[in-house]
Design an enzyme around this catalytic site. Structure first.
Site, PDB file in Angstrom:
ATOM      1  CG  HIS A 136      39.347  24.394  34.814  1.00 26.02           C
ATOM      2  ND1 HIS A 136      40.092  25.232  35.624  1.00 26.02           N
ATOM      3  CD2 HIS A 136      40.152  23.624  33.929  1.00 26.02           C
ATOM      4  CE1 HIS A 136      41.672  24.881  35.255  1.00 26.02           C
ATOM      5  NE2 HIS A 136      41.614  24.030  34.427  1.00 26.02           N
ATOM      6  CG  LEU A 171      30.032  44.144  38.571  1.00 22.03           C
ATOM      7  CD1 LEU A 171      30.815  44.546  39.657  1.00 22.03           C
ATOM      8  CD2 LEU A 171      29.470  42.538  38.702  1.00 22.03           C
ATOM      9  CG  ASP A 213      45.905  29.330  41.711  1.00 15.40           C
ATOM     10  OD1 ASP A 213      45.975  28.358  40.695  1.00 15.40           O
ATOM     11  OD2 ASP A 213      47.019  29.360  42.253  1.00 15.40           O
TER      12      ASP A 213
HETATM   13  C1  LIG Z   1      32.970  32.601  32.971  1.00 20.64           C
HETATM   14  C2  LIG Z   1      34.296  32.135  32.914  1.00 20.64           C
HETATM   15  C3  LIG Z   1      35.102  32.613  31.760  1.00 20.64           C
HETATM   16  C4  LIG Z   1      34.935  31.430  33.885  1.00 20.64           C
HETATM   17  C5  LIG Z   1      36.357  30.915  34.050  1.00 20.64           C
HETATM   18  C6  LIG Z   1      36.646  29.647  34.168  1.00 20.64           C
HETATM   19  C7  LIG Z   1      37.862  29.429  35.184  1.00 20.64           C
HETATM   20  C8  LIG Z   1      37.381  28.785  36.377  1.00 20.64           C
HETATM   21  C9  LIG Z   1      38.876  29.685  34.744  1.00 20.64           C
HETATM   22  C10 LIG Z   1      40.426  29.481  35.462  1.00 20.64           C
HETATM   23  C11 LIG Z   1      41.065  28.693  34.690  1.00 20.64           C
HETATM   24  C12 LIG Z   1      42.357  28.356  35.497  1.00 20.64           C
HETATM   25  C13 LIG Z   1      43.649  28.546  34.440  1.00 20.64           C
HETATM   26  C14 LIG Z   1      42.520  28.249  36.588  1.00 20.64           C
HETATM   27  C15 LIG Z   1      43.850  28.170  37.547  1.00 20.64           C
HETATM   28  O1  LIG Z   1      43.632  26.964  38.192  1.00 20.64           O
HETATM   29  P1  LIG Z   1      44.745  25.659  37.934  1.00 20.64           P
HETATM   30  O2  LIG Z   1      44.198  24.906  37.039  1.00 20.64           O
HETATM   31  O3  LIG Z   1      45.845  26.282  38.027  1.00 20.64           O
HETATM   32  O4  LIG Z   1      44.417  25.037  39.294  1.00 20.64           O
HETATM   33  P2  LIG Z   1      45.566  24.372  40.315  1.00 20.64           P
HETATM   34  O5  LIG Z   1      46.608  25.379  40.549  1.00 20.64           O
HETATM   35  O6  LIG Z   1      45.005  23.818  41.431  1.00 20.64           O
HETATM   36  O7  LIG Z   1      46.368  23.436  39.369  1.00 20.64           O
END
Ligand SMILES: CC(C)=CCC/C(C)=C/CC/C(C)=C/COP(=O)(O)OP(=O)(O)O
Length: 183
Positions: A55, A149, A38
């Site tokens: 991301h 893991l 997050d």
């Molecule tokens: C290898 C692999 C599959 C990696 C994963 C990539 C990744 C970091 C995914 C998380 C995406 C996500 C919806 C995050 C939430 O942050 P948000 O966008 O809600 O952030 P905010 O709360 O600041 O708006």
């Protein structure tokens, strides 16, 4: 629980990463760590970058955390990367997120194999784009005999959807006589 996690916190004395790993290893290490990623958007906004940059940075952090968890002897690391609700995000963001597993595994799969990591996933795989399914499926296949893991990606995963599915299956089993009713 919080007390157990205390050794994970940075203490007052600055020490190297290696020292900190050794310090943590002296304590009880959880067997399963699950992380809800997050704050990627906020991270990017703070730096005047587009949300997707957050991301992408998050993806790089997954590599670091995986290495550390493996090093510490954590048995399973679940990374919540895409929820069933995340499809509602703008298409451009969804498309970007769906390319991340491919980029991550395209770059780091050899490293994961070398480090004896087994890749798994939870969530509705069938609904993922072909290219995402292919990348995750290949990683699962290539690492299926690894014994270290378990790196578990939660992709298109939602606990509510999982509970509803579970209840439906139990109802089917009752209907088909596979489970007897307990009154
Ligand atoms: C290898 C692999 C599959 C990696 C994963 C990539 C990744 C970091 C995914 C998380 C995406 C996500 C919806 C995050 C939430 O942050 P948000 O966008 O809600 O952030 P905010 O709360 O600041 O708006």
């Amino acid at each position: 629980m919080l007390n157990k996690m205390n050794p994970w916190k940075k203490d007052q004395n600055p020490s190297s990463f290696g020292d900190r790993v050794l310090q943590i290893k002296d304590h009880e290490v959880p067997s399963h760590v699950a992380i809800i990623m997050d704050g990627n958007g906020r991270w990017a906004k703070k730096r005047a970058l587009p949300r997707v940059a957050g991301h992408h940075e998050g993806m790089k952090v997954v590599r670091k955390i995986t290495k550390l968890a493996n090093e510490l002897g954590v048995k399973a690391l679940t990374v919540y990367a895409f929820s069933t609700e995340n499809w509602k995000r703008p298409k451009m963001e969804v498309d970007f997120l769906m390319k991340l597993p491919e980029e991550f595994l395209g770059t780091f799969l050899p490293e994961l194999i070398e480090e004896n990591v087994r890749v798994e996933m939870i969530g509705y795989m069938d609904e993922l784009p072909e290219h995402t399914k292919r990348a995750v499926g290949k990683a699962m296949e290539d690492t299926k005999n690894n014994t270290g893991l378990v790196l578990n990606f939660a992709l298109n995963y939602g606990s509510r959807a999982e509970i509803i599915d579970g209840v439906k299956r139990v109802m089917d089993d009752v209907k088909n006589g596979n489970i007897t009713r307990v009154s």
